[in-house]
Motif scaffolding. Structure first.
Motif, PDB file in Angstrom:
ATOM      1  N   ILE A  41      38.917  44.186  31.129  1.00 18.28           N
ATOM      2  CA  ILE A  41      37.790  43.807  31.985  1.00 18.28           C
ATOM      3  C   ILE A  41      38.385  43.426  33.333  1.00 18.28           C
ATOM      4  N   ARG A  42      37.888  44.024  34.407  1.00 19.10           N
ATOM      5  CA  ARG A  42      38.388  43.578  35.710  1.00 19.10           C
ATOM      6  C   ARG A  42      37.370  43.832  36.808  1.00 19.10           C
ATOM      7  N   THR A  43      37.648  43.276  37.961  1.00 18.80           N
ATOM      8  CA  THR A  43      36.797  43.507  39.128  1.00 18.80           C
ATOM      9  C   THR A  43      37.149  44.858  39.741  1.00 18.80           C
ATOM     10  N   VAL A  44      36.274  45.323  40.615  1.00 23.56           N
ATOM     11  CA  VAL A  44      36.422  46.655  41.196  1.00 23.56           C
ATOM     12  C   VAL A  44      37.653  46.728  42.119  1.00 23.56           C
ATOM     13  N   CYS A  45      38.334  47.873  42.088  1.00 26.37           N
ATOM     14  CA  CYS A  45      39.436  48.130  43.009  1.00 26.37           C
ATOM     15  C   CYS A  45      39.056  49.347  43.852  1.00 26.37           C
ATOM     16  N   PRO A  46      39.603  49.441  45.065  1.00 30.17           N
ATOM     17  CA  PRO A  46      39.275  50.605  45.893  1.00 30.17           C
ATOM     18  C   PRO A  46      39.619  51.884  45.132  1.00 30.17           C
ATOM     19  N   GLY A  47      38.715  52.847  45.160  1.00 29.41           N
ATOM     20  CA  GLY A  47      38.981  54.122  44.501  1.00 29.41           C
ATOM     21  C   GLY A  47      38.474  54.219  43.077  1.00 29.41           C
ATOM     22  N   ASP A  48      38.037  53.109  42.467  1.00 31.44           N
ATOM     23  CA  ASP A  48      37.495  53.182  41.104  1.00 31.44           C
ATOM     24  C   ASP A  48      36.336  54.173  41.074  1.00 31.44           C
ATOM     25  N   ARG A  49      36.321  55.044  40.052  1.00 30.58           N
ATOM     26  CA  ARG A  49      35.242  56.021  39.966  1.00 30.58           C
ATOM     27  C   ARG A  49      34.933  56.340  38.511  1.00 30.58           C
ATOM     28  N   GLU A  53      33.307  33.502  50.366  1.00 31.03           N
ATOM     29  CA  GLU A  53      34.171  34.250  49.450  1.00 31.03           C
ATOM     30  C   GLU A  53      33.697  34.011  48.017  1.00 31.03           C
ATOM     31  N   GLN A  54      33.243  35.074  47.343  1.00 33.27           N
ATOM     32  CA  GLN A  54      32.660  34.873  46.018  1.00 33.27           C
ATOM     33  C   GLN A  54      33.689  34.931  44.896  1.00 33.27           C
ATOM     34  N   GLY A  55      34.792  34.245  45.051  1.00 38.58           N
ATOM     35  CA  GLY A  55      35.736  34.169  43.942  1.00 38.58           C
ATOM     36  C   GLY A  55      36.790  35.255  44.001  1.00 38.58           C
ATOM     37  N   ALA A  56      37.897  34.956  43.384  1.00 42.99           N
ATOM     38  CA  ALA A  56      39.037  35.860  43.377  1.00 42.99           C
ATOM     39  C   ALA A  56      38.789  37.000  42.395  1.00 42.99           C
ATOM     40  N   PRO A  57      39.510  38.118  42.553  1.00 43.13           N
ATOM     41  CA  PRO A  57      39.404  39.174  41.547  1.00 43.13           C
ATOM     42  C   PRO A  57      39.958  38.668  40.208  1.00 43.13           C
ATOM     43  N   PHE A  58      39.482  39.262  39.109  1.00 43.70           N
ATOM     44  CA  PHE A  58      39.984  38.833  37.802  1.00 43.70           C
ATOM     45  C   PHE A  58      40.320  40.048  36.958  1.00 43.70           C
ATOM     46  N   GLU A  59      41.135  39.833  35.937  1.00 39.56           N
ATOM     47  CA  GLU A  59      41.459  40.897  34.986  1.00 39.56           C
ATOM     48  C   GLU A  59      41.765  40.262  33.640  1.00 39.56           C
ATOM     49  N   TYR A  60      41.103  40.760  32.595  1.00 41.87           N
ATOM     50  CA  TYR A  60      41.326  40.236  31.247  1.00 41.87           C
ATOM     51  C   TYR A  60      41.545  41.380  30.277  1.00 41.87           C
ATOM     52  N   SER A  61      42.458  41.176  29.343  1.00 41.69           N
ATOM     53  CA  SER A  61      42.673  42.167  28.303  1.00 41.69           C
ATOM     54  C   SER A  61      41.792  41.818  27.103  1.00 41.69           C
ATOM     55  N   VAL A  62      41.239  42.841  26.456  1.00 45.43           N
ATOM     56  CA  VAL A  62      40.400  42.631  25.279  1.00 45.43           C
ATOM     57  C   VAL A  62      41.144  43.197  24.078  1.00 45.43           C
ATOM     58  N   PRO A  63      41.747  42.323  23.257  1.00 43.71           N
ATOM     59  CA  PRO A  63      42.610  42.818  22.181  1.00 43.71           C
ATOM     60  C   PRO A  63      41.832  43.424  21.012  1.00 43.71           C
ATOM     61  N   GLY A  64      40.584  42.985  20.813  1.00 44.41           N
ATOM     62  CA  GLY A  64      39.809  43.485  19.672  1.00 44.41           C
ATOM     63  C   GLY A  64      38.415  42.922  19.733  1.00 44.41           C
ATOM     64  N   HIS A 123      28.537  40.117  46.269  1.00 43.29           N
ATOM     65  CA  HIS A 123      28.396  40.030  44.817  1.00 43.29           C
ATOM     66  C   HIS A 123      29.248  41.052  44.079  1.00 43.29           C
ATOM     67  N   ARG A 124      29.743  42.051  44.809  1.00 43.03           N
ATOM     68  CA  ARG A 124      30.426  43.152  44.113  1.00 43.03           C
ATOM     69  C   ARG A 124      31.670  42.686  43.387  1.00 43.03           C
ATOM     70  N   LYS A 125      32.322  41.680  43.949  1.00 42.85           N
ATOM     71  CA  LYS A 125      33.543  41.170  43.326  1.00 42.85           C
ATOM     72  C   LYS A 125      33.256  40.387  42.058  1.00 42.85           C
ATOM     73  N   ARG A 126      31.977  40.184  41.775  1.00 38.77           N
ATOM     74  CA  ARG A 126      31.634  39.401  40.599  1.00 38.77           C
ATOM     75  C   ARG A 126      31.144  40.281  39.452  1.00 38.77           C
ATOM     76  N   VAL A 127      31.110  41.595  39.671  1.00 39.68           N
ATOM     77  CA  VAL A 127      30.619  42.493  38.623  1.00 39.68           C
ATOM     78  C   VAL A 127      31.794  42.923  37.742  1.00 39.68           C
ATOM     79  N   PRO A 128      31.813  42.548  36.458  1.00 38.32           N
ATOM     80  CA  PRO A 128      32.913  42.973  35.593  1.00 38.32           C
ATOM     81  C   PRO A 128      32.808  44.467  35.276  1.00 38.32           C
ATOM     82  N   LEU A 129      33.932  45.173  35.369  1.00 36.49           N
ATOM     83  CA  LEU A 129      33.996  46.577  34.951  1.00 36.49           C
ATOM     84  C   LEU A 129      34.815  46.646  33.667  1.00 36.49           C
TER      85      LEU A 129
END
Lengths: 460, 460
Positions: free
Chosen positions: B387-395, B330-341, B420-426
């Motif tokens: 910034i977050r990891t991929v979710c089903p349906g992202d296009r 398991e290559q790590g949990a999904p992540f999500e970060y907000s970028v304020p500026g 590795h896909r879960k490690r690519v930041p979108l």
């Protein structure tokens, strides 16, 4: 942002800085850090059963010093805290002892604080260094070249007496605290003017390094923690190893057994040598890593008899299997160096160097109120210049004086002890003496209204 | 200035780099350093009874690569030295393995050199790193935060195979040598373009640091020597201590005994933890000092059961008195970060971060040919971003394409392994996908002729 008080509590407890009932001397320059430290300790004094004392030293470097002392005294009074103060003349002390201004100020400051500690029968001296000071120290030591000891930075607690409750607090947190409570402080108290290098690191270098790594300050503080832990390991390790290497020891001299020394791995060997130097001369001032490496090379080199001289005059002599470290009254041989052009010239005999820079007049000159910087009229000068020690008969016209004067007489007037005179670099063009470093430039070499090009020389 | 040949001889002998009769593979990019290395070794080959082999790898990153390969081959031919070459596609390898470009290039380069070593039955691989590279490495590691291991810099000899005969030679000496002998070299060979950070340190930071200490490069090299000696001490020390701390060991997992661990002083403890991580995952890529401190905190913390996840997916779990390190599929949990500026956002899950910078169009953009940098049309965008990891349906609409495409399909086209896909930041603004990092930006977010403000985003 954490409230400052929480951070201070955490640091006090983490490092076991105070015991209930402790009397704590707080060193207060009047700047933001020390004022915040005082107020924070005052706020929590009852929780820890502390009684506080404010100590303030006027370094005698700036005319505002007196007013600042009054200001700090008033603040202490408002908080109902006993106030101790003194005024010293750092510049005279510096000349007497041939120290840098920073060294002189530091020595006088610590001796003042120790005096207050004794007089008030206090147990602790609290200093206002912050995590930013820690990060800056690491950079300064890295620039200079350092091992684990240097990179362990500022100790949170030293000798069980000096405590630094703000050492894990950032300057922003200090400013927030002062702002939120509307606490006034001095913006440039006396001892700030001593911090030329630190100020440059703070305002120029750290912002640039943050472009490379936005978390550099945090990482540096973590590095200091790491290296402090390493240094503790080494201190213990050395306590076991060092005695087995010492052959004999008398006042002012120490002999090491070379075969026992070289059986140790290099890291232990270098630390034994540093410990030996510190044991004989009482401190490690101006002793750099490269001096220690040079001694190490002496123990391994092919010459069975050789002497090395360290900046403070310590003689290190190898005589076959024995390495002798002897504190010598003779303060080093005379030296002479040619200066071909702008740049840096090292003077290993005194562990210092001089930097030469040609500037055009229009550039504004900042932070130059130092006896170690000379600004000379370069319209009337040219390279090569010469740096050398004083010779009998050397004379010049001290700035502001009418006639010429012998350098020897100037030394006597300035109370430079005979032993130190051989360590003062003089700057010449040919036979013309331009600057007695640390003391005075020649009147004729001064900047004049019509001067277009300036030679800036700094003794470092 | 010392002649280069003398310096190379001295280094070869000091570190016992070669034995008479050795066959040496010389890694030649075609740049000044490696060309000087090749010629210097060629000049002295008979004195040391060496036979040389030239190895050159085209990283497939620049169209000039092919021409450069021919050029190096011709040079080898003129010297009468056997020539081995290969061409790889660093970018595909990088994507396949989720590495940074530098990591991918390094891995392919070393595997190529090892291949040549085996094929030619050679005993040594000579690399062209100079004392300047050493000084730059120390700065880079200091910026990142390092202990003795990092500050020991580039080893002169590694694993008894890799030798660096120029490691005590300055770049000026290399250039003098090439100039004096009129030897031609390539000014920007393929692997130079990988060195964005190093080039910045070289051209921007070191000149500034030299203003603080003109001898900084020399001091840094001396520091590296010192810390290398320390590291040797620690390696030996750890060989004694580490086995006593290991409870059990199987493929992909290692258990440490916490009570035995905490009996060790901190420097030993941290090194045991690092050794444990390295043992389980085979390398220390992206594992920083702060990860090791975090594991250390885990062993001391109050929670008896807790798990920590390292950048490469290693799970560190404390279960009362045992610390388990397990390599997880398991290559790590999904992540999500907000970028304020604008600024820097850390993504601890993958041990990386992203920097956001708004630029006006007029500023010239340099060195940007990297899949880890995106330039987006900021006239049409605004913070906060996500910034977050991929979710089903992202296009999104990949740059240059007509219609939309699922990110999942893009991953498949680019052969990114599922792990590795879960490690690519979108990067998103709201629901709008702007950039699949390392792969492609959205067509609509690209710079247009009328774009005035640019958002520069870098995955670091």
């Amino acid at each position: 942002m954490r409230p400052l008080i929480l951070a201070v509590r955490k640091t006090l407890e983490k490092y076991d800085m105070v015991q209930p009932g402790d009397r704590v001397v707080v060193a207060v320059s009047g700047g933001a850090d020390s004022v915040a430290l005082l107020h924070a300790l005052w706020e929590i004094r009852n929780d820890y059963h502390l009684s506080l004392i404010v100590a303030h030293l006027d370094h005698g470097l700036r005319p505002e010093g007196e007013k600042e002392t009054l200001w700090v005294g008033k603040m202490a009074g408002k908080l109902g805290i006993p106030f101790h103060r003194d005024r010293v003349d750092v510049r005279s002390f510096q000349k007497e002892r041939s120290l840098t201004l920073q060294e002189a100020a530091r020595e006088l400051r610590y001796s003042f604080l120790q005096g207050v500690l004794r007089k008030t029968r206090a147990g602790k001296i609290a200093l206002g260094h912050t995590a930013d000071d820690q990060a800056e120290s690491l950079i300064i030591r890295f620039l200079r070249g350092s091992g684990t000891r240097g990179l362990s930075g500022i100790p949170p607690v030293r000798e069980g007496i000096y405590i630094r409750p703000l050492i894990e607090t950032w300057r922003e947190e200090v400013e927030d605290y002062l702002g939120a409570r509307k606490i006034a402080y001095l913006t440039d108290p006396s001892n700030q003017s001593l911090q030329y290098l630190r100020n440059r690191v703070r305002h120029e270098l750290i912002p640039l390094l943050q472009q490379y790594n936005p978390r550099i300050r945090q990482n540096l503080v973590q590095m200091a923690d790491l290296f402090r832990a390493e240094e503790e390991f080494w201190t213990k390790h050395l306590e076991e190893k060092f005695p087995g290497i010492v052959r004999s020891r008398r006042k002012g001299t120490l002999s090491l057994d070379i075969p026992s020394l070289v059986r140790q791995p290099i890291p232990v060997r270098l630390r034994c040598l540093r410990r030996a130097v510190e044991t004989v001369q009482g401190n490690l001032r101006r002793v750099s890593l490269s001096h220690i490496w040079a001694i190490q090379a002496l123990t391994e080199g092919p010459e069975p008899n050789k002497t090395l001289r360290l900046p403070q005059g310590l003689a290190v002599t190898r005589a076959y299997n024995v390495l002798n470290l002897t504190l010598s009254q003779e303060q080093g041989a005379p030296f002479e160096y040619s200066v071909p052009g702008p740049g840096y010239v090292e003077i290993p005999e005194i562990g210092r160097g001089m930097r030469f820079e040609v500037q055009s007049r229009k550039r504004k000159v900042l932070f130059e109120e130092s006896p170690n910087v000379a600004l000379l009229d370069f319209d009337d000068l040219d390279f090569p210049l010469t740096i050398r020690t004083v010779c009998p008969g050397d004379r010049f016209q001290p700035l502001g004086m009418e006639g010429e004067k012998k350098v020897k007489d100037l030394f006597m007037d300035c109370k430079i002890p005979a032993l130190h005179r051989k360590r003062v670099p003089l700057l010449f063009q040919g036979e013309r003496l331009l600057w007695v470093t640390g003391i005075r430039i020649d009147h004729r070499a001064r900047l004049k209204p019509e001067t277009r090009r300036i030679l800036r020389v700094e003794l470092i």
